[in-house]
Write an enzyme that holds these catalytic residues in place. Sequence first.
Site, PDB file in Angstrom:
ATOM      1  N   HIS A  18     -33.690  56.956  82.502  1.00 56.44           N
ATOM      2  CA  HIS A  18     -32.106  57.597  81.960  1.00 56.44           C
ATOM      3  C   HIS A  18     -31.844  57.958  80.589  1.00 56.44           C
ATOM      4  CE1 HIS A  18     -32.291  54.046  84.709  1.00 56.44           C
ATOM      5  NE2 HIS A  18     -32.052  53.287  84.215  1.00 56.44           N
ATOM      6  N   LYS A  75     -31.523  46.442  73.360  1.00 63.54           N
ATOM      7  CA  LYS A  75     -30.595  45.458  74.525  1.00 63.54           C
ATOM      8  C   LYS A  75     -30.029  44.417  73.016  1.00 63.54           C
ATOM      9  CE  LYS A  75     -32.281  45.515  78.645  1.00 63.54           C
ATOM     10  NZ  LYS A  75     -31.581  46.224  79.569  1.00 63.54           N
TER      11      LYS A  75
HETATM   12  C1  BG6 Z   1     -31.453  49.433  84.124  1.00 68.08           C
HETATM   13  C2  BG6 Z   1     -32.352  49.245  83.228  1.00 68.08           C
HETATM   14  O1  BG6 Z   1     -32.359  51.064  84.558  1.00 68.08           O
HETATM   15  O2  BG6 Z   1     -30.639  49.661  83.788  1.00 68.08           O
HETATM   16  C3  BG6 Z   1     -31.754  48.060  82.806  1.00 68.08           C
HETATM   17  O3  BG6 Z   1     -33.784  48.515  83.909  1.00 68.08           O
HETATM   18  C4  BG6 Z   1     -30.989  48.069  81.727  1.00 68.08           C
HETATM   19  O4  BG6 Z   1     -32.859  46.965  81.844  1.00 68.08           O
HETATM   20  C5  BG6 Z   1     -29.635  48.878  83.156  1.00 68.08           C
HETATM   21  O5  BG6 Z   1     -29.742  46.609  82.056  1.00 68.08           O
HETATM   22  C6  BG6 Z   1     -28.651  49.550  82.526  1.00 68.08           C
HETATM   23  O6  BG6 Z   1     -28.000  49.910  83.170  1.00 68.08           O
HETATM   24  P1  BG6 Z   1     -25.871  50.354  82.892  1.00 68.08           P
HETATM   25  O7  BG6 Z   1     -26.314  51.206  84.185  1.00 68.08           O
HETATM   26  O8  BG6 Z   1     -25.417  48.804  83.000  1.00 68.08           O
HETATM   27  O9  BG6 Z   1     -25.703  51.376  82.003  1.00 68.08           O
END
Ligand code: BG6
Length: 493
Positions: A244, A344
């Site tokens: 991401h 986290k």
């Molecule tokens: C996921 C991760 O890809 O993205 C998770 O595996 C994380 O650990 C999540 O919580 C976060 O996504 P968003 O869209 O809530 O920011």
Amino acid sequence: MFDQETPLPPCNFVIFGATGNLASNKLLPALYRLELAGKLPEGLNFVAFARREWDDAVWREHVRTLLVAKVKAEGPCLERFVNRFDYLLGELNDPQAFHDLKEVLAKPKLGVCSNVVFYLAIKPSDFSAVIKNLDGAGLAKPRGVHRIVVEKPFGTDIESAQMLNQLLHRYFDESQVFRIDHYLGKETVQNLLVFRFANTLIEPLWNRNYIDHVQITVAEDIGIEKRADYYDKAGALRDMLQNHLMQLLTLVAMEPPPALEADALRDEKVKVLRSIRPISRRSVHAHAFRAQYKAGRVGGLEVPGYQAEAGVEADSITETFAAAKFYIDNWRWRGVPFYLRTGKRLKQSMSMIALRLRHPPQQLFRETALEVLEPNWIVLSIQPEESMHMEIHAKQPGLDMKTRVVKLNAGFRHPDENPLDAYEALLLDVIEGDRTLFLRFDEVEWAWRVVDPILKYWSQERDFIHTYAAGGWGPIEANRLFDGEDTEWRNAV
Ligand code: BG6
């Protein structure tokens, strides 16, 4: 998303891991919203593949309850949606279950078994068993539309990613593979492209002459929920940063593509990844930082430390916070540090891209010799706030020549415009066959290449990890990554 392709004909859509977190929290609500919006084709049928001892009726009731609670689903639309489903009880590593799947797909009711989408909403360690079992049952090469959606992380390092890719390519050609990174489905992330490439105002500033550094933060207040089995082996670098955050970095840094189409966009992203200065083993310490949360208070509630989470080894040193500094050695970005950070159990959930501009050469308006004018910022907030603004100086009203920071806001969504979930957009793209917002393998491979030295170094340093109290902004030691003495993490939009 950007291309309009021929819509999918009637089709089976198989969800592996249908009772898991991802399916419950993201896929089912998003598919239901697409139903509500009238976007699901008439002949689209879902098969929920999971290992709970359920049948169609129990599964459908589960979906009803879940969607009523999560998205206030109701009425004929909800019934139409649940009736699209068949439930198949099976283990991912059991070849017989895939023969059963073949029978379900061949049911005369559907009459469309040659078109199929397989969605792997499962742990990466199960991908290869599923692909091999699909092949064993003769399901890997059906006639007609044939797509496979693979969730991130794609592999656990560069070698495993390459192996997984080879395996996929044995049965699927590249045009059938949808490697998902749901951050690309977020509208605020897509808006970054519009912000950069549709406004003449921005481009002249967007380079090393004006930008001092870039910060990309994806902070979460949640812990690992019930995902210890996956997370304890993955950690924040693999779970978030390699995918991401690196994707956000590529969108911030890339050159304008000649067209907004799948390959043109991905070509530019790959160029960015290839230009990232490799981190040598000796410089990992200066470029990367990891830590793990201890017990603390988040949102007024006591929460346990990572090592006390169910399913986590009591002496685990898996990182729940990862930060890194990258340099992009090209004409636009040479010398500009990109600081990436994710964690986290931080103080609040917040994703943001912030670009700090350089100080003006003269400090004409500072009040005293000690006071340095705040720098200008460009801030793109991805979630939960969806906004863009620039921070500039203006005169403070009054007799004195003093300045204050004001925000030039570029609003994103009007109050009467509903937010879209990233999965809604991406699932529709899968259904319609548009791969623009999905990853090509070379992107994944180069992103692994960038973080690989950090992963290798960390895997050898097994006896110590920094900690931070849950509910804060992570450990102060993460500041060691900064080049400038006046640099600090920006925690607020
Ligand atoms: C996921 C991760 O890809 O993205 C998770 O595996 C994380 O650990 C999540 O919580 C976060 O996504 P968003 O869209 O809530 O920011």
